[in-house]
Enzyme design. Structure first.
Site, PDB file in Angstrom:
ATOM      1  CG  ASP A  37     -25.016 -31.622  27.359  1.00  0.00           C
ATOM      2  OD1 ASP A  37     -25.759 -31.243  28.285  1.00  0.00           O
ATOM      3  OD2 ASP A  37     -23.863 -31.814  27.258  1.00  0.00           O
ATOM      4  CE  LYS A  59     -28.671 -35.901  25.258  1.00  0.00           C
ATOM      5  NZ  LYS A  59     -27.353 -36.013  24.480  1.00  0.00           N
ATOM      6  CG  MET A 172     -18.237 -41.648  25.906  1.00  0.00           C
ATOM      7  SD  MET A 172     -19.412 -40.936  24.510  1.00  0.00           S
ATOM      8  CE  MET A 172     -17.987 -40.517  22.789  1.00  0.00           C
TER       9      MET A 172
HETATM   10  C1  LIG Z   1     -19.872 -37.215  25.524  1.00  0.00           C
HETATM   11  S1  LIG Z   1     -17.826 -37.642  25.770  1.00  0.00           S
HETATM   12  C2  LIG Z   1     -17.334 -35.392  25.204  1.00  0.00           C
HETATM   13  C3  LIG Z   1     -16.528 -35.022  25.461  1.00  0.00           C
HETATM   14  C4  LIG Z   1     -16.660 -33.786  25.310  1.00  0.00           C
HETATM   15  N1  LIG Z   1     -17.072 -32.789  24.099  1.00  0.00           N
HETATM   16  C5  LIG Z   1     -14.843 -33.156  25.464  1.00  0.00           C
HETATM   17  O1  LIG Z   1     -14.426 -32.929  24.554  1.00  0.00           O
HETATM   18  O2  LIG Z   1     -14.296 -33.901  25.856  1.00  0.00           O
HETATM   19  C6  LIG Z   1     -17.946 -37.956  27.250  1.00  0.00           C
HETATM   20  C7  LIG Z   1     -16.588 -38.770  27.508  1.00  0.00           C
HETATM   21  O3  LIG Z   1     -16.021 -37.298  27.735  1.00  0.00           O
HETATM   22  C8  LIG Z   1     -14.641 -37.800  28.402  1.00  0.00           C
HETATM   23  N2  LIG Z   1     -14.847 -37.032  29.383  1.00  0.00           N
HETATM   24  C9  LIG Z   1     -15.290 -35.531  29.298  1.00  0.00           C
HETATM   25  N3  LIG Z   1     -14.723 -34.913  30.762  1.00  0.00           N
HETATM   26  C10 LIG Z   1     -13.334 -35.761  31.253  1.00  0.00           C
HETATM   27  C11 LIG Z   1     -12.656 -36.236  31.746  1.00  0.00           C
HETATM   28  N4  LIG Z   1     -12.855 -34.542  32.676  1.00  0.00           N
HETATM   29  N5  LIG Z   1     -12.073 -37.065  32.993  1.00  0.00           N
HETATM   30  C12 LIG Z   1     -12.117 -37.664  32.132  1.00  0.00           C
HETATM   31  N6  LIG Z   1     -12.560 -37.753  30.823  1.00  0.00           N
HETATM   32  C13 LIG Z   1     -13.823 -37.385  30.107  1.00  0.00           C
HETATM   33  C14 LIG Z   1     -15.442 -38.754  29.411  1.00  0.00           C
HETATM   34  O4  LIG Z   1     -14.515 -40.367  28.167  1.00  0.00           O
HETATM   35  C15 LIG Z   1     -16.483 -39.088  28.885  1.00  0.00           C
HETATM   36  O5  LIG Z   1     -17.124 -40.871  28.635  1.00  0.00           O
END
Ligand SMILES: C[S@@+](CC[C@H](N)C(=O)[O-])C[C@H]1O[C@@H](n2cnc3c(N)ncnc32)[C@H](O)[C@@H]1O
Length: 258
Positions: A37, A59, A172
């Site tokens: 991803d 995505k 998000m």
């Molecule tokens: C579709 S969600 C997936 C979350 C993922 N499964 C997790 O446990 O971190 C994606 C969101 O996670 C957050 N996110 C993921 N990685 C990040 C990072 N390194 N820094 C800040 N926000 C992050 C953001 O809000 C992003 O829009």
């Protein structure tokens, strides 16, 4: 058909390569094919065998390499043709990751699955900045909430959480930040500390810190092409830079009123 057909769902962690689990790393080394991803740090892929096929199925906002339906079908097709498919997702695959939908689909074809949890950005990103999600005497829970619902409304859980003393960890939510904070401010003081952390645990990590009253200032610092989380709650004041920022805000407002 490959008799070893299997899909291994692996959480890649929040961004820093070293925050993947040993089990996840082992799975990558043993993969017959990898589907990954957008939020997965690509350096993790260097741990795969040099001849392992690797497919990007990410995505991001307005940029979908494959639809969810196409990803589901790819998982089945590749498992039947190659054997062990490692499906690599950012953070933990079961936190806003659609991991469970993929597992259900694959299992409906009688294909074996395994789940290797990952460290979620919801936990690791604030911790990496020195913000504890809970602190004795300050709060007794934290809520991890989506800032982007299917029908573009504010999640009912976010409204409920705002009415508690819980730390809010909003994933998000950057594009809806003004609406979200407006809702939160119905129940919490304008002086409630908040922060936005982008690209957490990576070399491009960036934090903007302030309080609910300063949301418009924080908004100006946002890079909408990078992932970010919003944290709201008194624990944000534990961040080493919080009081420096607070002093700057007080000085700026004093200048305005002089
Ligand atoms: C579709 S969600 C997936 C979350 C993922 N499964 C997790 O446990 O971190 C994606 C969101 O996670 C957050 N996110 C993921 N990685 C990040 C990072 N390194 N820094 C800040 N926000 C992050 C953001 O809000 C992003 O829009």
């Amino acid at each position: 058909m490959n008799n070893n057909a299997k899909v291994t769902l692996v959480g890649a962690g929040p961004g820093d390569v070293e925050l993947i689990t040993l089990k996840g790393l082992k799975a990558i080394k043993n993969a017959d094919i990898i589907l990954y991803d957008a939020l997965v740090n690509k350096d993790i892929l260097t741990f795969a065998q040099s001849n392992t096929p690797i497919i990007y199925v990410g995505k991001r906002f307005n940029d979908h390499a494959y639809s969810q339906e196409e990803i589901n079908n790819l998982l089945v097709e590749k498992a039947l043709n190659y054997g062990n498919v490692v499906r690599l997702k950012g953070g933990d695959p079961f936190i806003f990751g659609r991991g469970s939908e993929e597992i259900d689909y694959v299992e409906s074809f009688g294909i074996k699955t395994e789940i290797i949890p990952g460290i979620s950005s919801a936990l690791a990103v604030p911790a990496n900045q020195g913000i504890p999600l809970t602190k004795r005497g300050i709060n007794t829970s934290f809520w991890v909430v989506t800032g982007n619902t299917k029908d573009d409304t504010i999640s009912k859980d976010l409204v409920l959480a705002s009415q508690s003393s819980a730390t809010l960890v909003i994933l998000m939510g950057l594009r809806n930040m003004s609406t979200i904070i407006k809702e939160v401010s119905k129940y919490r003081s304008g002086f409630t500390p908040m922060a936005v952390i982008q690209n957490g645990t990576t070399k491009n990590e960036k934090i903007s810190i302030g309080d609910i009253n300063s949301v418009d200032e924080i908004k100006k610092t946002i890079d909408y092409s990078s992932p970010g989380i919003i944290i709201v709650g008194d624990v944000v004041a534990e961040h080493p830079g919080y009081f420096d920022e607070e002093i700057q805000r007080v000085l700026a407002s004093a200048e305005i009123s002089l």
